[in-house]
Design a protein around this motif. Structure first.
Motif, PDB file in Angstrom:
ATOM      1  N   LYS A   1       0.834  -1.194   0.000  1.00 57.04           N
ATOM      2  CA  LYS A   1       0.000   0.000   0.000  1.00 57.04           C
ATOM      3  C   LYS A   1       0.873   1.250   0.000  1.00 57.04           C
ATOM      4  O   LYS A   1       1.923   1.277   0.646  1.00 57.04           O
ATOM      5  CB  LYS A   1      -0.907  -0.008   1.242  1.00 57.04           C
ATOM      6  CG  LYS A   1      -1.826   1.190   1.365  1.00 57.04           C
ATOM      7  CD  LYS A   1      -2.663   1.085   2.622  1.00 57.04           C
ATOM      8  CE  LYS A   1      -3.590   2.274   2.791  1.00 57.04           C
ATOM      9  NZ  LYS A   1      -4.382   2.180   4.044  1.00 57.04           N
ATOM     10  N   VAL A   2       0.426   2.258  -0.712  1.00 57.61           N
ATOM     11  CA  VAL A   2       1.139   3.537  -0.774  1.00 57.61           C
ATOM     12  C   VAL A   2       0.403   4.538   0.105  1.00 57.61           C
ATOM     13  O   VAL A   2      -0.797   4.767  -0.067  1.00 57.61           O
ATOM     14  CB  VAL A   2       1.250   4.062  -2.215  1.00 57.61           C
ATOM     15  CG1 VAL A   2       1.951   5.421  -2.235  1.00 57.61           C
ATOM     16  CG2 VAL A   2       2.011   3.067  -3.081  1.00 57.61           C
ATOM     17  N   ILE A   3       1.137   5.137   1.051  1.00 58.49           N
ATOM     18  CA  ILE A   3       0.572   6.120   1.972  1.00 58.49           C
ATOM     19  C   ILE A   3       1.194   7.474   1.668  1.00 58.49           C
ATOM     20  O   ILE A   3       2.429   7.607   1.642  1.00 58.49           O
ATOM     21  CB  ILE A   3       0.846   5.734   3.440  1.00 58.49           C
ATOM     22  CG1 ILE A   3       0.336   4.326   3.726  1.00 58.49           C
ATOM     23  CG2 ILE A   3       0.195   6.721   4.384  1.00 58.49           C
ATOM     24  CD1 ILE A   3       0.698   3.822   5.106  1.00 58.49           C
ATOM     25  N   ASP A   4       0.365   8.471   1.434  1.00 55.50           N
ATOM     26  CA  ASP A   4       0.841   9.842   1.203  1.00 55.50           C
ATOM     27  C   ASP A   4       0.932  10.572   2.535  1.00 55.50           C
ATOM     28  O   ASP A   4      -0.035  10.640   3.300  1.00 55.50           O
ATOM     29  CB  ASP A   4      -0.101  10.598   0.264  1.00 55.50           C
ATOM     30  CG  ASP A   4      -0.060  10.038  -1.146  1.00 55.50           C
ATOM     31  OD1 ASP A   4       1.004   9.540  -1.543  1.00 55.50           O
ATOM     32  OD2 ASP A   4      -1.099  10.081  -1.835  1.00 55.50           O
ATOM     33  N   THR A   5       2.094  11.121   2.814  1.00 58.55           N
ATOM     34  CA  THR A   5       2.274  11.866   4.052  1.00 58.55           C
ATOM     35  C   THR A   5       1.739  13.286   3.894  1.00 58.55           C
ATOM     36  O   THR A   5       1.735  13.836   2.783  1.00 58.55           O
ATOM     37  CB  THR A   5       3.757  11.943   4.439  1.00 58.55           C
ATOM     38  OG1 THR A   5       4.457  12.698   3.435  1.00 58.55           O
ATOM     39  CG2 THR A   5       4.371  10.565   4.532  1.00 58.55           C
ATOM     40  N   PRO A   6       1.280  13.887   4.956  1.00 59.96           N
ATOM     41  CA  PRO A   6       0.911  15.309   4.886  1.00 59.96           C
ATOM     42  C   PRO A   6       2.155  16.157   4.682  1.00 59.96           C
ATOM     43  O   PRO A   6       3.287  15.680   4.873  1.00 59.96           O
ATOM     44  CB  PRO A   6       0.264  15.562   6.259  1.00 59.96           C
ATOM     45  CG  PRO A   6       0.837  14.523   7.155  1.00 59.96           C
ATOM     46  CD  PRO A   6       1.068  13.312   6.299  1.00 59.96           C
ATOM     47  N   PRO A   7       2.009  17.428   4.274  1.00 58.07           N
ATOM     48  CA  PRO A   7       3.185  18.286   4.099  1.00 58.07           C
ATOM     49  C   PRO A   7       4.007  18.387   5.384  1.00 58.07           C
ATOM     50  O   PRO A   7       3.469  18.664   6.455  1.00 58.07           O
ATOM     51  CB  PRO A   7       2.577  19.636   3.696  1.00 58.07           C
ATOM     52  CG  PRO A   7       1.244  19.302   3.119  1.00 58.07           C
ATOM     53  CD  PRO A   7       0.749  18.109   3.880  1.00 58.07           C
ATOM     54  N   VAL A   8       5.308  18.146   5.251  1.00 54.04           N
ATOM     55  CA  VAL A   8       6.234  18.191   6.393  1.00 54.04           C
ATOM     56  C   VAL A   8       7.105  19.432   6.237  1.00 54.04           C
ATOM     57  O   VAL A   8       7.782  19.598   5.211  1.00 54.04           O
ATOM     58  CB  VAL A   8       7.095  16.923   6.459  1.00 54.04           C
ATOM     59  CG1 VAL A   8       8.064  17.007   7.640  1.00 54.04           C
ATOM     60  CG2 VAL A   8       6.218  15.690   6.574  1.00 54.04           C
ATOM     61  N   THR A   9       7.099  20.300   7.220  1.00 55.31           N
ATOM     62  CA  THR A   9       7.855  21.545   7.188  1.00 55.31           C
ATOM     63  C   THR A   9       9.127  21.402   8.010  1.00 55.31           C
ATOM     64  O   THR A   9       9.073  20.965   9.163  1.00 55.31           O
ATOM     65  CB  THR A   9       7.015  22.704   7.739  1.00 55.31           C
ATOM     66  OG1 THR A   9       5.806  22.810   6.972  1.00 55.31           O
ATOM     67  CG2 THR A   9       7.772  24.017   7.651  1.00 55.31           C
ATOM     68  N   ALA A  10      10.256  21.755   7.407  1.00 50.47           N
ATOM     69  CA  ALA A  10      11.549  21.681   8.097  1.00 50.47           C
ATOM     70  C   ALA A  10      12.414  22.847   7.630  1.00 50.47           C
ATOM     71  O   ALA A  10      12.149  23.478   6.596  1.00 50.47           O
ATOM     72  CB  ALA A  10      12.241  20.352   7.830  1.00 50.47           C
ATOM     73  N   VAL A  11      13.485  23.131   8.382  1.00 48.30           N
ATOM     74  CA  VAL A  11      14.363  24.264   8.097  1.00 48.30           C
ATOM     75  C   VAL A  11      15.789  23.755   7.991  1.00 48.30           C
ATOM     76  O   VAL A  11      16.275  23.044   8.883  1.00 48.30           O
ATOM     77  CB  VAL A  11      14.266  25.342   9.200  1.00 48.30           C
ATOM     78  CG1 VAL A  11      15.177  26.521   8.874  1.00 48.30           C
ATOM     79  CG2 VAL A  11      12.830  25.814   9.356  1.00 48.30           C
ATOM     80  N   ALA A  12      16.457  24.095   6.874  1.00 45.39           N
ATOM     81  CA  ALA A  12      17.861  23.731   6.702  1.00 45.39           C
ATOM     82  C   ALA A  12      18.750  24.642   7.541  1.00 45.39           C
ATOM     83  O   ALA A  12      18.287  25.608   8.154  1.00 45.39           O
ATOM     84  CB  ALA A  12      18.234  23.799   5.218  1.00 45.39           C
ATOM     85  N   LYS A  13      20.051  24.330   7.554  1.00 40.51           N
ATOM     86  CA  LYS A  13      20.972  25.102   8.381  1.00 40.51           C
ATOM     87  C   LYS A  13      21.138  26.547   7.912  1.00 40.51           C
ATOM     88  O   LYS A  13      21.523  27.407   8.697  1.00 40.51           O
ATOM     89  CB  LYS A  13      22.343  24.413   8.414  1.00 40.51           C
ATOM     90  CG  LYS A  13      22.361  23.124   9.218  1.00 40.51           C
ATOM     91  CD  LYS A  13      23.770  22.561   9.304  1.00 40.51           C
ATOM     92  CE  LYS A  13      23.802  21.294  10.153  1.00 40.51           C
ATOM     93  NZ  LYS A  13      25.161  20.720  10.246  1.00 40.51           N
TER      94      LYS A  13
END
Length: 333
Positions: free
Chosen positions: A132-144
């Motif tokens: 099964k393929v599960i789509d993740t919700p938008p994940v917000t992250a910050v680079a260095k």
């Protein structure tokens, strides 16, 4: 007395009623179907199922399906016990048949345990065969470098049959994948490296073994989309600069208030000194009067002092023409 002419009709109606009762409590055609399919079950057992409130039309088709699929180890008593425990007999048998055809090791005890635990065992077997393929919700992250990135991933999972009972569900898998994406982006030196190599995120996340303790086995994690968000670093610097400015303004205002307070204090001290001088000057005439009475000061001494004072005032007026010595009015006014 019953009319002999109506007796055949009464006997026929009674026979129909007896047959209806018989076929209700003893499903003859279901027994016949089981007999033709090679399933051994007696009419007495079907009648006793009715008495135990176990529907024969649920148990017998499941026995026929299991027998035709070669699952001869499943007994009627086990199916009845699972039904009375609140399980789904059809789904369990469907799952066992599918697992047998797909060479998946699934026993009847494990299947019934998964079903009674509240999971869809047939869907789990299907997911083991077809991931099964599960789509993740938008994940917000910050680079260095302070640039915000918004990533979306597709997680391909396969059901782990042995972990279905007591294993974590999809929400846990999505949470762990999101945490891995945030950690991977946060450890990147700049956002450009992430945009150039998005597969580095999936490789790093897969190495962490996020499917441990869950009911799934993660096969792959694919980054579907990455968008650039706000410049968090610049925003933080602006906020810090504003905070520093506000602190500096507060300190400057504090110093100004202290200076104003000190100025007012000095003015008060100056007024106090003037008051002391006036008070001291008020004592001079008294002292001169006392000196006249005691004879320590004569008239000539007094005039000599006045002449010296007038001479001093004249010299001051010559040195500063704009001054008004001794409080005299200017000439011509």
């Amino acid at each position: 007395m019953i009319d002999p002419n109506y007796l055949p009709f009464i006997l026929a109606a009674g026979g129909v009623v007896l047959l209806a009762v018989f076929f209700h409590y003893v499903p003859f055609f279901l027994w016949l179907s089981a007999k033709v399919s090679g399933v051994r079950i007696s009419l007495v057992q079907l009648f006793l199922m009715r008495i135990r409130n176990v529907p024969p039309y649920v148990i017998v088709p499941a026995m026929i399906e299991a027998h035709k699929a070669g699952l001869s180890t499943i007994t009627r008593d086990e199916l009845e016990a699972h039904y009375m425990a609140g399980g789904h007999v059809e789904k369990v048998v469907h799952a066992l048949v599918s697992a047998s055809k797909a060479n998946i090791d699934l026993s009847f005890q494990m299947a019934t345990g998964i079903d009674l635990a509240g999971r869809d065992v047939f869907e789990a077997v299907q997911m083991s065969v077809n991931p099964k393929v599960i789509d993740t919700p938008p994940v917000t992250a910050v680079a260095k470098d302070g640039i915000q990135l918004i990533a979306k991933a597709r997680v391909t999972v396969r059901a782990n049959i042995r972990q279905l009972v007591g294993g974590a569900g999809e929400d846990t898998v999505l949470a762990r994948v999101g945490e891995g994406i945030v950690s991977s982006i946060g450890s990147s030196e700049n956002h450009k490296s992430v945009l150039e190599n998005p597969d580095s995120i999936s490789k790093l996340v897969l190495r962490k073994g996020l499917d441990a303790g869950t009911a799934f086995e993660i096969l792959s994690i694919d980054i579907a989309d990455i968008d650039i968000g706000r410049n968090i670093g610049a925003s933080l610097q602006i906020d810090q600069a504003n905070a520093d400015k506000n602190i500096a303004q507060a300190k400057a205002e504090e110093r100004r208030a202290m200076a104003v307070a000190l100025e007012q204090e000095m003015k008060a001290k100056a007024e106090e000194a003037r008051a002391n001088v006036i008070q001291a000057e008020a004592e001079v005439p008294k002292a001169m009067a006392e000196a006249f009475r005691t004879g320590n000061l004569g008239i000539m001494d007094y005039y000599r002092m006045k002449n010296i004072q007038a001479d001093t005032d004249m010299r001051s007026s010559i040195a500063r023409p704009d001054a008004n010595p001794a409080g005299h009015e200017p000439i011509g006014k």
